[in-house]
Design a protein around this motif. Structure first.
Motif: not given
Length: 611
Positions: A58-80
């Motif tokens: 999904a990212y490589h289809r519409e890439p964007f760039e910058g020098t500050i950011g954050l990422g996350h992998t989620r293991w669901a607890t609240h919500g699907r």
């Protein structure tokens, strides 16, 4: 569970974030996302349900760039586990990634809605973003101050990473009861939920303490304590290679996972039990008073270690909920024309949620008209999807093939289920429930005590690793632990072992006892203590070599056993969660002493997805 990675510096950060998340995959997840701000303060977010490959596509289809950011992998607890519920979450100019559980999120959400704020996800995390954004609107002077103000309102656990699109120069980090490390170097500053995420960029880390916050910028990092006062924390240099980093310095994943058990039990109980109210709330099972009153019996179906967990659950539920319980090997259940009714509840127990025999047994039960539930560790696994209700454990990913923390979190789940059913059934009063809940909550601290001293296990490994066979004995709720201990030894040391009901010893196994046979006797003080202690003395009278597992101050065990492993004094209800640590460590140290492949023993697979 879950993974966080963040960066602020001079480099383009998309590769740092995506590769960092890749190195955190072992933690387990069901969705992922990244957020990056450009120098003009425009934040773009890309999220995807499922594995990282989908996020990267999904990212490589519409890439964007910058020098500050954050990422996350989620293991669901609240919500699907959906794209909408995936992190990062945004409220106004605030972007947040979060590990943990916000226990009072519903109360906060209603308050924020009443003030006109709108929510787009089912998660507890989005509340945090709104609280921080609200604090900024109310005049907080900085993102860090706004975050500290928001944290004052939050109850629960968190590892937070916060970014403000109006200020694409810094990240704010916060930690309480969920791990977070920060680091700085010539290339910028980093944050992560675990070292492997950014180990390729720096070797020097600060491990934040509970209540700490930190501000990361291109100039480095500042750390603050729970009072938001500046504080110094020690910098630790990591010399691990990437694989060792994932093991956090432990020799094997299995040992790491044994030591993780206290934290994972806390995760499994969190948000579900209240000592103050004397309640266990498991709405995910869809049970109410009427449906529980109508149950004619419970049937557990499971395989291997999960089968022994179910046997412990039988003792818990029959005693405290007064519901008849059967425990069936899933591989046998569907082939023997089982008797179930519309009032029977069949519960599948599976770490992976993909165990073929357990899945087949649940499908058979459903076809016969039974209600099906499951206790499972993997969100959106097949068994979880096909069951009428799911009680998720929060063991996190278990790399070692021989199950440890998945087993103890299953036992914690069984304990909660017994209390919940007992209350709905009217068999358990509020004060009794409060005592049982408090016993469960004390288990992690007592486990920590168990894990401080490895000397007895090292002694056992030296003395008994050349033995060809072991006998494990236990009574009552210790009998399944004896069977589990024997299974662990077989799995990873390749020594034959048998778990047996101690009261049945005289009906056959006593013929095996001689001075060559090590006998592990589980003998904590409980209602069957005297009976088990008598069996121990019978073993000694016939020359057997005894490894006794019992209370620390038990002089009777000291007098008769070759080696004694001391247990802390805990209520009988939770004794299996404590004594199992001892049998896990016996198996581990013998296997390690022998030099077998502890994490990947021969012929075994982590998830048995074929019959």
């Amino acid at each position: 569970m879950c993974g966080i990675v963040g960066y602020v510096g001079e480099q383009a950060c998309s590769d740092i974030l995506l590769s960092g998340l890749r190195r955190l995959e072992y933690r387990g997840y069901d969705s992922a996302g990244i957020a990056i701000a450009d120098d003009a303060g425009q934040v773009q977010i890309c999220r995807a349900e499922g594995k990282l490959a989908r996020l990267e596509a999904a990212y490589h289809r519409e890439p964007f760039e910058g020098t500050i950011g954050l990422g996350h992998t989620r293991w669901a607890t609240h919500g699907r586990p959906t794209e909408l519920n995936a992190h990062p979450h945004r409220a106004g100019q605030v972007v947040v990634a979060h590990n943990g559980i916000i226990e009072n999120y519903m109360e906060l959400k209603e308050e924020l809605r009443a003030r006109g704020r709108e929510f787009s996800s089912e998660t507890d995390t989005e509340v945090v973003a709104h609280l921080i954004d609200d604090a900024l609107e109310q005049g907080a002077e900085s993102l860090h101050q706004a975050t500290c103000q928001a944290l004052e309102r939050i109850e629960g656990s968190y590892a937070l990473l916060v970014m403000l699109s109006d200020n694409p120069e810094e990240l704010v980090v916060a930690r309480f009861a969920s791990p977070m490390v920060v680091a700085s170097g010539p290339g910028g500053a980093f944050a992560a939920s675990d070292v492997p995420a950014v180990l390729s960029h720096t070797r020097e880390f600060v491990f934040l303490e509970d209540g700490d916050t930190a501000v990361l910028s291109r100039q480095g990092l500042q750390i603050f304590d729970s009072a938001c006062a500046s504080v110094e924390r020690p910098v630790k240099r990591i010399s691990w290679d990437p694989i060792s980093a994932e093991k956090q310095g432990y020799k094997h994943f299995m040992l790491k996972e044994i030591f993780e058990q206290p934290a994972r039990i806390i995760d499994t109980l969190r948000g579900r039990v209240s000592v103050e109210r004397g309640e266990v709330n498991l709405p995910e099972l869809g049970l109410d008073e009427a449906s529980v009153q109508a149950i004619d019996k419970l049937v557990f179906v499971a395989c291997g270690t999960s089968y022994f967990a179910a046997q412990v659950g039988r003792y818990m539920i029959e005693q405290h909920a007064r519901i008849p319980v059967e425990v069936e090997l899933a591989s046998e259940f569907r082939y023997r024309d089982p008797i179930v009714s519309n009032n029977t509840v069949v519960i599948g127990v599976s770490q992976s949620g993909e165990t073929a025999d357990t899945l087949a047994a649940l499908r058979e039960a459903r076809a016969l008209g039974a209600r099906t539930l499951c206790i499972c560790n993997v969100i959106e696994s097949t068994i979880a999807r096909e069951s009428d209700g799911v009680l998720y454990t929060h063991a996190g990913p278990e790399i070692g093939v021989a199950s440890t923390k998945a087993f103890t979190t299953q036992l914690a789940a069984m304990g909660m289920l017994a209390i919940c059913l007992g209350q709905l059934r009217g068999a358990l009063g509020e004060e009794q429930a409060r005592e049982l809940i408090e016993a469960l909550r004390q288990v992690p601290a007592e486990m920590e005590v168990m894990l401080r001293d490895m000397a007895p296990y090292e002694t056992i490994a030296r003395q008994f690793s050349r033995s060809h066979s072991f006998l494990y004995l236990g009574r009552g709720n210790q009998f399944p632990i004896a069977a589990e201990g024997a299974l662990k030894l077989k799995e990873i040391s390749y020594i034959h072992a048998e778990g047996y009901a101690a009261g049945e010893m005289k009906h056959g196994p006593i013929a095996l006892i001689d001075k060559q046979l090590p006998v592990v006797v589980l003998c904590p003080r409980n209602r069957v203590y005297e009976k088990t202690a008598s069996n121990l003395e019978e073993v000694r009278a016939r020359g057997g070599r005894i490894i006794a597992i019992g209370n620390q101050d038990d002089s009777r065990l000291e007098a008769f056993a070759d080696v004694v492993i001391g247990l802390p004094e805990v209520p009988e209800f939770v004794q299996p969660l404590i004594s199992v640590v001892a049998v896990q460590l016996i198996a581990y140290h013998i296997a390690d002493f022998k030099g077998t492949d502890v994490d990947q023993p021969r012929n075994l697979a982590k998830s048995v997805t074929v019959e």
